[in-house]
Design an enzyme around this catalytic site. Sequence first.
Site, mmCIF file in Angstrom:
data_model
loop_
_atom_site.group_PDB
_atom_site.id
_atom_site.type_symbol
_atom_site.label_atom_id
_atom_site.label_comp_id
_atom_site.label_asym_id
_atom_site.label_seq_id
_atom_site.Cartn_x
_atom_site.Cartn_y
_atom_site.Cartn_z
ATOM 1 N N TYR A 8 0.846 -1.203 0.000
ATOM 2 C CA TYR A 8 0.000 0.000 0.000
ATOM 3 C C TYR A 8 0.869 1.236 0.000
ATOM 4 C CZ TYR A 8 -4.999 -0.475 0.066
ATOM 5 O OH TYR A 8 -6.288 -0.646 -0.328
ATOM 6 N N GLU B 266 -0.645 4.726 -0.323
ATOM 7 C CA GLU B 266 -1.532 5.901 -0.445
ATOM 8 C C GLU B 266 -0.751 7.179 -0.227
ATOM 9 O OE1 GLU B 266 -4.938 5.592 2.071
ATOM 10 O OE2 GLU B 266 -5.992 4.317 0.656
ATOM 11 N N ASP C 53 -6.793 14.218 -24.637
ATOM 12 C CA ASP C 53 -6.726 12.797 -24.286
ATOM 13 C C ASP C 53 -5.982 12.089 -25.417
ATOM 14 O OD1 ASP C 53 -7.127 10.112 -23.874
ATOM 15 O OD2 ASP C 53 -9.303 10.244 -23.603
ATOM 16 N N THR D 271 -3.923 6.656 -21.690
ATOM 17 C CA THR D 271 -3.739 5.298 -21.205
ATOM 18 C C THR D 271 -2.257 4.983 -21.377
ATOM 19 O OG1 THR D 271 -4.237 4.478 -23.405
ATOM 20 C CG2 THR D 271 -6.037 4.433 -21.819
ATOM 21 N N LYS E 228 -1.677 1.331 -24.788
ATOM 22 C CA LYS E 228 -2.005 1.268 -26.219
ATOM 23 C C LYS E 228 -0.700 1.441 -27.012
ATOM 24 C CE LYS E 228 -6.724 2.494 -25.167
ATOM 25 N NZ LYS E 228 -7.807 3.492 -25.204
ATOM 26 N N ARG F 93 -1.376 -2.016 -18.382
ATOM 27 C CA ARG F 93 -2.711 -1.418 -18.407
ATOM 28 C C ARG F 93 -2.827 -0.366 -17.299
ATOM 29 N NH1 ARG F 93 -6.888 -2.821 -21.283
ATOM 30 N NH2 ARG F 93 -5.344 -4.104 -22.309
#
Length: 418
Positions: A52, A54, A198, A224, A227, A233
Site C-alpha cells: 500500500y 496511499e 486525451d 492510457t 495502447k 494497463r
Amino acid sequence: MFSAIAKTDPVICKLIEGEQQRQNSSIRLIPSENYVSRAVMQATGSCLTNKYAEGYPGKRYYEGQQFTDQIETLAIERAKKLFGADGANVQPHSGSCANLEAYCALAKPGDTIMGLALPHGGHLTHGWKVSNTGKFFKSVQYELDAKTGRLDYDKIADLARQHKPKILISGSSAYPRAIDFTAFQDIAKSVGAYHISDMAHIAGLVAGKAHMSPIPYSDIVTTTTHKTLRGPRGGMILFKAEHEAAVNKAVFPGMQGGPHMHTISGLAVSLHEALSPEFEAYARQIVKNAARLAEKLMGYGFNLVSGGTDNHLMLIDLRNKNLTGKPLAKALDRAHIECNYNSVPGDTAGPFNPSGLRLGTPAITTRGMKEPQMDQIAAWINTVAENLANEDAINKVGKAVQDLCRQFPLPEEFIKNQ
Ligand SMILES: *Cc1c(COP(=O)(O)O)cnc(C)c1O
C-alpha cells in the site's frame, strides 16, 4: 512458465495458457491493443502488488516506502522527460479514471464539458450520456463533418462560442487523421475554457515523434499507458505546473485510494523503453504500416473514412460492399485476424452492428511486421470479406495467418542492453 498457477489453480492456468496461445497465433489489428515486453510483464507480476502506498512520494500514509517512493519518482521523471511535460501523475488506474480525475481537477459537477461524440470516434468518457462524465457534467458533443469524415474546427469553434464550456476535450479513439492541437488550444482560449487533450491512442506516436504533441497546447493531457505507448494497463495525467495541486488532489484522495505500485513499476520500465532510439523507429513504422495497409485496402475497393490515415488506425466504411461490421469482424476472428466493428460518421445502423470496421497496426508492428506483411493482410481481409459464407476459404486464410504468426513471434525485448 506458470508453474505456481498450475499447481494452485489448474483451471485458471489452462485458460491463461489458452489466451497466450491465442495471442501468439492471431494477427492483432485492434488499434488499442499491443504486447508488452517480458521486462514490463515481470514488473507488473512482482511483489509490488503487496504494497500500500496511499499518497505521493515523500508524503505517504503507510510506512515501508523505501523502494516505492523511488519507483514512483522514477516513473514521474521518465514521463516528464519523454513527453516534455511540467508534471505527471502516474497513479490513475485506467484511462477512464484519468479523464474523470482531470475534469474534476479543473471543473465542478454541473459545469459544461465539450468533447467528440462517441459514434464519431470520441471516447465514452468525453461526456457521452451513458458515462458518468456525461451525467456529472453538462455535456456538449461535437461531431465530425459527415462528408469529409474529419474534424471541422470552425464548427467546433461555433459550438464552443454557443455553450461556453469550462473544458474543451480533444483526442479520440477512432479518428484516423492527425489532430491539430493548436486549433483546439485557440478555440479553448477564445471562450475562456481549459483544454484537456486525451492522447490515449496516440501516446506512443507522440513519444516516438510520429504525431504532433498535445503537451505544449494543453492545460492537461491524459492518456492510457497500454495502447501505442506499450506499457502495462493503466492511466497517466500530464499537466502544466500550475495544475499540479489540483490534479494530484483529484486523483488521491479525490477518486482513488492506494496506487497500483506493480503497475507503476511496469510503467516505469515501459517509459525507459520508450526513451530508447528503438522506440522512435517503432512509432514511425506503425504509421508506415498503417499507410500501406490503407492503400492496399482501398485498392480492393474498400472505402476508408476520410480517404485514408495519418496515424496508426483506419476505419473501413463497409456500406458500399453491402456488408456490416459485426459479421465481418466475426469471420475475420475465425481466420485469426482480430479487429473490432465500429460506427462510422453518419452511421444509421445501431452500435451493435455498425457499418464500420476499425483496424490498426501497433501490435503487428511490435511483432516486427512491415510493408510486405501489410500487403498480405489486406489480401486476406479482402478474401474473407468476399467469402463470408464459405468456411473453407476462411479456414484457408486462418492457416496462412498462423504461418505468418510463427514467422513473427512475440518479441521479449525491445531495447538493447546499455
Ligand atoms: C482507451 C481510451 C480511454 C480509456 O481507457 P481505459 O484504460 O480503457 O479506461 C480513454 N480515452 C481514449 C481516447 C481512449 O481511446
